[in-house]
Motif scaffolding. Structure first.
Motif, PDB file in Angstrom:
ATOM      1  N   ILE A 102      41.252  32.505  48.607  1.00 26.85           N
ATOM      2  CA  ILE A 102      42.581  31.985  48.311  1.00 26.85           C
ATOM      3  C   ILE A 102      43.651  32.685  49.134  1.00 26.85           C
ATOM      4  O   ILE A 102      43.497  33.839  49.529  1.00 26.85           O
ATOM      5  N   SER A 103      44.756  31.987  49.393  1.00 26.54           N
ATOM      6  CA  SER A 103      45.823  32.541  50.211  1.00 26.54           C
ATOM      7  C   SER A 103      46.666  33.524  49.405  1.00 26.54           C
ATOM      8  O   SER A 103      46.835  33.394  48.187  1.00 26.54           O
ATOM      9  N   VAL A 104      47.220  34.505  50.102  1.00 29.94           N
ATOM     10  CA  VAL A 104      48.021  35.536  49.447  1.00 29.94           C
ATOM     11  C   VAL A 104      49.241  34.923  48.766  1.00 29.94           C
ATOM     12  O   VAL A 104      49.485  35.153  47.573  1.00 29.94           O
ATOM     13  N   ALA A 105      50.018  34.130  49.487  1.00 30.86           N
ATOM     14  CA  ALA A 105      51.248  33.592  48.910  1.00 30.86           C
ATOM     15  C   ALA A 105      50.972  32.638  47.757  1.00 30.86           C
ATOM     16  O   ALA A 105      51.692  32.638  46.752  1.00 30.86           O
ATOM     17  N   GLY A 106      49.930  31.805  47.871  1.00 38.50           N
ATOM     18  CA  GLY A 106      49.625  30.861  46.807  1.00 38.50           C
ATOM     19  C   GLY A 106      49.200  31.550  45.536  1.00 38.50           C
ATOM     20  O   GLY A 106      49.610  31.174  44.430  1.00 38.50           O
ATOM     21  N   ALA A 107      48.370  32.589  45.672  1.00 39.05           N
ATOM     22  CA  ALA A 107      47.925  33.330  44.489  1.00 39.05           C
ATOM     23  C   ALA A 107      49.089  34.024  43.811  1.00 39.05           C
ATOM     24  O   ALA A 107      49.216  34.031  42.575  1.00 39.05           O
ATOM     25  N   ILE A 108      49.970  34.606  44.601  1.00 34.47           N
ATOM     26  CA  ILE A 108      51.113  35.329  44.040  1.00 34.47           C
ATOM     27  C   ILE A 108      52.083  34.376  43.355  1.00 34.47           C
ATOM     28  O   ILE A 108      52.597  34.668  42.268  1.00 34.47           O
ATOM     29  N   ALA A 109      52.329  33.242  43.959  1.00 37.83           N
ATOM     30  CA  ALA A 109      53.298  32.292  43.407  1.00 37.83           C
ATOM     31  C   ALA A 109      52.880  31.736  42.066  1.00 37.83           C
ATOM     32  O   ALA A 109      53.722  31.258  41.294  1.00 37.83           O
ATOM     33  N   THR A 110      51.579  31.789  41.751  1.00 34.93           N
ATOM     34  CA  THR A 110      51.069  31.200  40.511  1.00 34.93           C
ATOM     35  C   THR A 110      50.608  32.239  39.493  1.00 34.93           C
ATOM     36  O   THR A 110      50.066  31.882  38.445  1.00 34.93           O
ATOM     37  N   GLY A 111      50.791  33.526  39.779  1.00 38.45           N
ATOM     38  CA  GLY A 111      50.371  34.551  38.833  1.00 38.45           C
ATOM     39  C   GLY A 111      48.869  34.698  38.722  1.00 38.45           C
ATOM     40  O   GLY A 111      48.353  35.126  37.690  1.00 38.45           O
ATOM     41  N   GLY A 118      43.658  47.867  32.888  1.00 36.27           N
ATOM     42  CA  GLY A 118      44.744  48.572  33.551  1.00 36.27           C
ATOM     43  C   GLY A 118      45.275  47.875  34.781  1.00 36.27           C
ATOM     44  O   GLY A 118      46.124  48.443  35.492  1.00 36.27           O
ATOM     45  N   ASN A 119      44.816  46.664  35.063  1.00 41.92           N
ATOM     46  CA  ASN A 119      45.200  45.946  36.279  1.00 41.92           C
ATOM     47  C   ASN A 119      46.104  44.768  35.961  1.00 41.92           C
ATOM     48  O   ASN A 119      45.737  43.890  35.177  1.00 41.92           O
ATOM     49  N   GLY A 120      47.272  44.747  36.583  1.00 40.16           N
ATOM     50  CA  GLY A 120      48.133  43.590  36.462  1.00 40.16           C
ATOM     51  C   GLY A 120      47.639  42.452  37.322  1.00 40.16           C
ATOM     52  O   GLY A 120      46.671  42.592  38.088  1.00 40.16           O
ATOM     53  N   CYS A 121      48.274  41.294  37.209  1.00 44.57           N
ATOM     54  CA  CYS A 121      47.921  40.164  38.074  1.00 44.57           C
ATOM     55  C   CYS A 121      48.190  40.541  39.525  1.00 44.57           C
ATOM     56  O   CYS A 121      48.854  41.550  39.825  1.00 44.57           O
ATOM     57  N   LEU A 122      47.688  39.763  40.458  1.00 44.20           N
ATOM     58  CA  LEU A 122      47.831  40.079  41.875  1.00 44.20           C
ATOM     59  C   LEU A 122      49.298  40.200  42.280  1.00 44.20           C
ATOM     60  O   LEU A 122      49.633  40.962  43.186  1.00 44.20           O
TER      61      LEU A 122
END
Length: 401
Positions: A102-111, A118-122
């Motif tokens: 998956i692409s970095v920006a797409g994953a980030i934009a959708t949470g 102990g890990n938050g979303c990307l």
């Protein structure tokens, strides 16, 4: 005709543009009346679609730059490519999703998220963003800026992201151990203990029988009860090739070769599928699982597998983990659009009253989003301020209330 990864969405846009420079992208955005950014097309709904122009970022310059403990990444780069780049330099991402495709920006934009108490979303690794605005100008945000928390998980509604700056850490080793035929009662009875036994933990279930537990850890790991370790590599889907999954058996190896479930060069999951996911407060987890187990006769015939993961709370306005630690309940469905779509209202009737928020990039039925996000009104105001003519809107966003 352009389609998403699963083939269940045919994009309605009148054109798909592939600019080769940021300047060309800025000119294109300024010239068009409706624009949506298109990532790796791993969204199972029409979030990325729109009636105007879709912009693919795949042909933009792909130079990745490390500065200290951060890396600046072109938005269209895929996580697997970024991971290999970092590993060669002795660096690592804090976490990864199941798929490195998956692409970095797409994953980030959708949470989008990986797993781990102990890990938050990307998106929580984001330190900065650069994006093209509705006028064709540029805007840069850094962690700590007043609008930052509303601009990371932003569904493409504030502009076209061109560069993302992420926090990185020194490289580390991870080992992956899988337990099979784990009694469901043991999982539910020791739910917190199961998810606490590794750096990243996934539980797989078909809602009718025993579970699999996949533990990715930085040292030896064990479940909080007796269980059978898999004697050889397994796929979470019966009949699928184990060549596609990352190495198991507790063998230590580089983080990028263990944190995802699937190898970059192989087909992820079963390929032909639909996906839904709901993220619930941890204190609602057992009740949610009990309700879904009762629905097994309706769920199982349409299901390939369900994956359970945990995600740590964050402060990003539209992150499904905003303000609370969550259990993520992910459904990988057979590619049967009518029947899956018909089942979702019943699943949501069970989960939404418990505080569930749907994953932005998956299939869901409800349009009543504002009661689930305390900062929804603030986000709406942010959109109005930065996109007064609704250049970046689409029917998906317009239909949310």
């Amino acid at each position: 005709m352009e389609q998403n990864w699963a083939g269940n969405i045919a994009y309605r846009a009148r054109e798909v543009a592939r600019p080769r420079s940021v300047d060309a992208l800025r000119e294109l955005v300024a010239d068009r009346d409706r624009v949506r950014a298109l990532g790796s097309r791993h969204s199972f709904n029409d979030l990325a679609d729109g009636p105007g122009t879709l912009v693919s970022l795949e042909d933009l310059p792909a130079e990745i730059v490390v500065t200290g403990n951060q890396v600046s990444v072109p938005a269209g780069v895929r996580y697997g490519v970024l991971a290999e780049f970092l590993a060669e330099r002795g660096l690592a991402l804090p976490n990864m999703a199941s798929l490195p495709h998956i692409s970095v920006a797409g994953a980030i934009a959708t949470g989008t998220h990986g797993s781990g108490d102990g890990n938050g979303c990307l998106s929580t690794a984001v330190a900065g963003l650069e994006l093209v605005t509705a006028s064709g100008g540029s805007r840069t945000l850094w962690r700590g800026d007043p609008e930052f928390a509303g601009s990371v998980v932003a569904l493409g509604a504030l502009g076209v992201v061109t560069t993302v700056t992420l926090d990185v850490r020194p490289t580390f080793e991870v080992r992956q151990q899988v337990w099979v035929d784990v009694p469901w009662a043991s999982v539910v009875g020791e739910l917190d203990g199961v998810f606490a036994c590794g750096y990243s933990v996934s539980v797989f279930t078909d809602w009718t029988g025993p579970a699999q537990v996949w533990v990715k850890s930085t040292g030896p790991a064990s479940l909080p009860f007796d269980a059978k370790a898999a004697p050889e590599p397994v796929h979470m889907l019966a009949g699928e090739s184990v060549a596609a999954v990352t190495e198991q058996g507790g063998v230590p190896g580089p983080w990028l070769d263990r944190l995802p479930h699937f190898r970059l060069g192989h087909k992820p999951s079963a390929g032909a599928e639909l996906q839904s996911e709901y993220l619930l407060p941890r204190d609602s987890a057992v009740e949610a699982l009990t309700r879904l187990r009762d629905m097994a006769p309706r769920i199982a015939p349409l299901l390939q597998i369900t994956e359970l993961r945990t995600v740590a709370a964050d402060k990003l306005w539209l992150s499904p983990a905003c303000g609370r630690d969550v259990l993520a309940i992910h459904f990988t469905w057979h590619l049967n659009v009518p029947e899956v779509t018909a089942l979702l209202p019943a699943i949501e009737s069970a989960l939404l009253p418990l505080g569930a928020r749907p994953h932005w990039g998956k299939l869901f039925h409800t349009k009543e989003i504002s009661p689930r996000y305390p900062k929804w009104t603030d986000f709406t105001e942010l959109r109005t301020h930065h996109d007064p003519k609704n250049k970046f809107t689409n029917p998906f966003l317009d239909n949310l209330t």
